[in-house]
Design an enzyme around this catalytic site. Sequence first.
Site, short mmCIF file in Angstrom:
data_model
loop_
_atom_site.label_atom_id
_atom_site.label_comp_id
_atom_site.label_asym_id
_atom_site.label_seq_id
_atom_site.Cartn_x
_atom_site.Cartn_y
_atom_site.Cartn_z
N TYR A 110 0.86 -1.18 0.00
CA TYR A 110 0.00 0.00 0.00
C TYR A 110 0.90 1.24 0.00
CZ TYR A 110 -4.59 2.00 0.00
OH TYR A 110 -5.74 2.63 -0.39
N LEU A 111 1.73 1.27 -1.02
CA LEU A 111 2.88 2.17 -1.05
C LEU A 111 2.49 3.63 -1.27
CD1 LEU A 111 5.24 -0.14 -3.13
CD2 LEU A 111 5.02 0.01 -0.64
N HIS A 112 3.26 4.50 -0.63
CA HIS A 112 3.07 5.96 -0.77
C HIS A 112 4.44 6.59 -1.04
CE1 HIS A 112 4.69 6.04 3.25
NE2 HIS A 112 3.69 5.29 3.71
N HIS B 152 7.55 5.41 0.99
CA HIS B 152 8.18 4.19 0.48
C HIS B 152 8.99 4.50 -0.78
CE1 HIS B 152 4.45 2.42 2.45
NE2 HIS B 152 5.40 1.71 3.05
N GLN C 144 12.10 1.07 15.20
CA GLN C 144 12.40 -0.05 14.29
C GLN C 144 13.84 0.07 13.77
OE1 GLN C 144 9.56 -1.88 11.41
NE2 GLN C 144 10.53 -0.48 9.98
N MET D 31 3.60 10.58 6.14
CA MET D 31 2.88 9.63 5.29
C MET D 31 2.87 8.26 5.95
SD MET D 31 3.84 10.65 1.45
CE MET D 31 3.44 12.28 0.87
P1 AMP Z 1 5.81 -0.25 6.09
O1 AMP Z 1 5.28 -0.61 4.75
O2 AMP Z 1 4.92 0.65 6.89
O3 AMP Z 1 6.33 -1.44 6.86
O4 AMP Z 1 7.10 0.65 5.81
C1 AMP Z 1 8.17 0.17 5.02
C2 AMP Z 1 9.32 1.10 5.16
O5 AMP Z 1 8.94 2.41 4.73
C3 AMP Z 1 9.81 1.26 6.62
O6 AMP Z 1 11.22 1.34 6.64
C4 AMP Z 1 9.19 2.55 7.04
O7 AMP Z 1 9.90 3.22 8.07
C5 AMP Z 1 9.27 3.34 5.74
N1 AMP Z 1 8.30 4.44 5.76
C6 AMP Z 1 6.97 4.37 6.01
N2 AMP Z 1 6.42 5.60 6.00
C7 AMP Z 1 7.43 6.47 5.73
C8 AMP Z 1 7.51 7.89 5.60
N3 AMP Z 1 6.44 8.67 5.73
N4 AMP Z 1 8.72 8.43 5.34
C9 AMP Z 1 9.82 7.65 5.21
N5 AMP Z 1 9.80 6.31 5.33
C10 AMP Z 1 8.64 5.73 5.59
#
Ligand code: AMP
Length: 276
Positions: free
Chosen positions: A29-31, A34, A149, A180
Site C-alpha cells: 500500500y505504497l506511498h 516508500h 524499528q 505519510m
Molecule cells: P511499512 O510498509 O509501513 O512497513 O514501511 C516500510 C518502510 O517504509 C519502513 O522502513 C518505514 O519506516 C518506511 N516508511 C513508512 N512511511 C514512511 C515515511 N512517511 N517516510 C519515510 N519512510 C517511511
Amino acid sequence: MRTVFTLVDLRSARLPFLGTVGFVPTMGYLHDGHLALIRRAREECEYVVVSIFVNPTQFGANEDLSKYPRDLERDLHLIEPYTDLVWTPSAEVMYPQGYQTWVEVEAVTRPLEGEMRPGHFKGVTTIVAKLFNAVQPHKAYFGQKDAQQVAVIRQMVRDLNIPVEIVVCPTTREADGLAMSSRNVYLDPEQRKAATVLFRSLSAAKDAYEQGERDAEKLRQITKDILASEPLAEMQYVSCADYDTLEELDTVKGKALLSMAVFFGKTRLIDNFVLS
Ligand code: AMP
C-alpha cells in the site's frame, strides 16, 4: 521489473545480480515515503529489490492485520520505474507449517512501541532477518518515521554480524506536515485535519530545543500540551529519549529522539523528530 512469489524464484532471480544490491522491505500500500526509500536505493545501488509482505507476526491480537490496506497491482505499477525485482511472498512461504524460530532483540525493544505493542518487534526482527537471509542485500533502506524499528534493526545487524549496511531515510510528509503512512487512509476527514497536531507538537518542542531548552521533561510537556489542545487526539505516549538506547532522558545532551503515539478513534499514528 520481475515479480516473484516463492523463495526458490527469489533466489534464482537474485543470483545474476553481481553488483551492489539495495533492498527495501515494505508491507505494501505504497506511498511517497516508500518511494523515497526505493528511489534512494536506485541512486546508490546497481540492483534494487523490494519486498511486499504484510507480516502477520508483527501484528498484535487486537491490531489491524485483516483490514491492513492492500493493493498489489497499484504498488507494482508505482515501483516499476525504480525496481529490478519485487518479492511478494505468501504467509505460507515465510512461515510454513511447523515454523519455530524467532529473532529477539532485548533492551532497545522494551520501551515505547515495544511496551505498547507486546511481541511487535519479535515479529519485525524475525521477518527482517529472514528477508535479509533470502535477499542478501548489501544495503537496506528504512524510514526514520519508524525510529525504534531503525534502532532495533541496527542492534540486530550488529549483534548477529549480518553483512548489510542500514541506510536511514528522512520521514516523508504531506504538505501540512502529517507523516505519510499506509494507515492514514483509516482517518475520516475531521481526524485527518486533527492529525496535523503530531507535527505541530513536535515542531513546538523542536523550536524550544533550538532556543536552548535541554530539560527533557519540559520538552515532553510542551509536546503533550499541544496534543491535549486537539480534542480528537488521544495521546498514548510522548517520549524524549536517547537516540540509540531509547532510554528516557532527564537532560538532552547528545542526539535524542522525541517521539509519540496518538490515537484518532481506533487509528494509531506515530511520529518523531530527531534532536541533535
Ligand atoms: P511499512 O510498509 O509501513 O512497513 O514501511 C516500510 C518502510 O517504509 C519502513 O522502513 C518505514 O519506516 C518506511 N516508511 C513508512 N512511511 C514512511 C515515511 N512517511 N517516510 C519515510 N519512510 C517511511
